[in-house]
Design a protein around this motif. Structure first.
Motif, short mmCIF file in Angstrom:
data_model
loop_
_atom_site.label_atom_id
_atom_site.label_comp_id
_atom_site.label_asym_id
_atom_site.label_seq_id
_atom_site.Cartn_x
_atom_site.Cartn_y
_atom_site.Cartn_z
N UNK A 36 0.81 -1.20 0.00
CA UNK A 36 0.00 0.00 0.00
C UNK A 36 0.86 1.26 0.00
N UNK A 37 2.15 1.14 -0.16
CA UNK A 37 3.03 2.30 -0.20
C UNK A 37 3.30 2.64 -1.66
N UNK A 38 3.05 3.88 -2.03
CA UNK A 38 3.39 4.36 -3.36
C UNK A 38 4.79 4.97 -3.25
N UNK A 39 5.80 4.22 -3.70
CA UNK A 39 7.18 4.67 -3.56
C UNK A 39 7.52 5.87 -4.44
N UNK A 88 6.20 9.44 6.06
CA UNK A 88 5.42 8.59 6.97
C UNK A 88 6.08 8.69 8.34
N UNK A 89 5.26 8.62 9.39
CA UNK A 89 5.80 8.72 10.74
C UNK A 89 5.15 7.68 11.64
N UNK A 90 5.99 7.07 12.48
CA UNK A 90 5.52 6.11 13.47
C UNK A 90 6.09 6.55 14.81
N UNK A 126 2.07 11.71 5.92
CA UNK A 126 2.06 13.13 5.60
C UNK A 126 1.91 13.40 4.10
N UNK A 127 1.86 12.37 3.28
CA UNK A 127 1.74 12.54 1.83
C UNK A 127 0.33 12.30 1.31
N UNK A 128 -0.45 11.53 2.03
CA UNK A 128 -1.81 11.21 1.62
C UNK A 128 -2.76 11.71 2.70
N UNK A 129 -3.84 12.31 2.32
CA UNK A 129 -4.79 12.87 3.27
C UNK A 129 -5.64 11.76 3.89
N UNK A 130 -5.07 11.12 4.90
CA UNK A 130 -5.79 10.09 5.65
C UNK A 130 -5.64 10.43 7.13
#
Length: 176
Positions: A36-39, A88-90, A126-130
């Motif tokens: 599900x990651x768009x590299x 992305x952040x965890x 932070x790249x996709x509005x979710x």
């Protein structure tokens, strides 16, 4: 008779040409549908330091967990780890590391003890509005109460860390 042979050879030739044209127009295409990651869009990952907030403190737990988290993502994705502001952040904390007596016998002594580790974490893309997601993930292992905890703690904690990090990785990949 010659006419029948001519028709058979003509039909065979047409079939062979048809098969060759179909085979040459085919191409192999591989897709990994579960990723599900768009590299092309997401290139970096920030993994915050998970602090041990559990009442029971085992000093190597925090460091081992954080190293295993970073290792899992760098080995299994093409994301580059950054110190801050990743695509992305965890983030999260270790909220529980505890011993629980199990299976109390007639003499009021437990025959087994369960070691449980629980991590609360937050996922942010932070790249996709979710929306930001929060998960609580746990793992546990049991051991004989006749065993001295110090002799099995290192082995058990490595197993717990492996399981929790696998769950975090799988949850993250399924939701991004």
């Amino acid at each position: 008779m010659n006419m029948i042979l001519y028709k058979h050879s003509f039909i065979k030739t047409v079939l062979i040409l048809l098969l060759v044209s179909v085979a040459s127009s085919c191409r192999m295409s591989y897709t990994f549908r579960t990723a599900s990651i768009d590299y092309d869009l997401t290139k970096t990952l920030f993994i915050g330091h998970f602090i041990n907030q559990a009442p029971l403190v085992y000093p190597p737990l925090e460091q081992r967990f954080n190293e295993k988290m970073k290792d899992m993502f760098t080995r299994n994705t093409r994301l580059q780890l950054v110190q801050q502001n990743g695509d992305m952040e965890i983030e999260g904390e270790i909220v529980s590391y505890e011993l629980t007596p199990l299976a109390v016998q007639e003499d009021a002594f437990a025959s087994e003890t369960r070691l449980t580790m629980t991590v609360r974490m937050r996922f942010r893309n932070n790249k996709i509005d979710v929306p930001e997601r929060e998960e609580t993930i746990s793992a546990n292992r049991t051991f004989s109460s006749n065993t001295v905890f110090d002799t099995v703690q290192d082995r058990l904690i490595n197993e717990l860390i492996d399981e929790v990090v696998d769950q975090i990785f799988n949850t993250t990949m399924a939701n991004w």
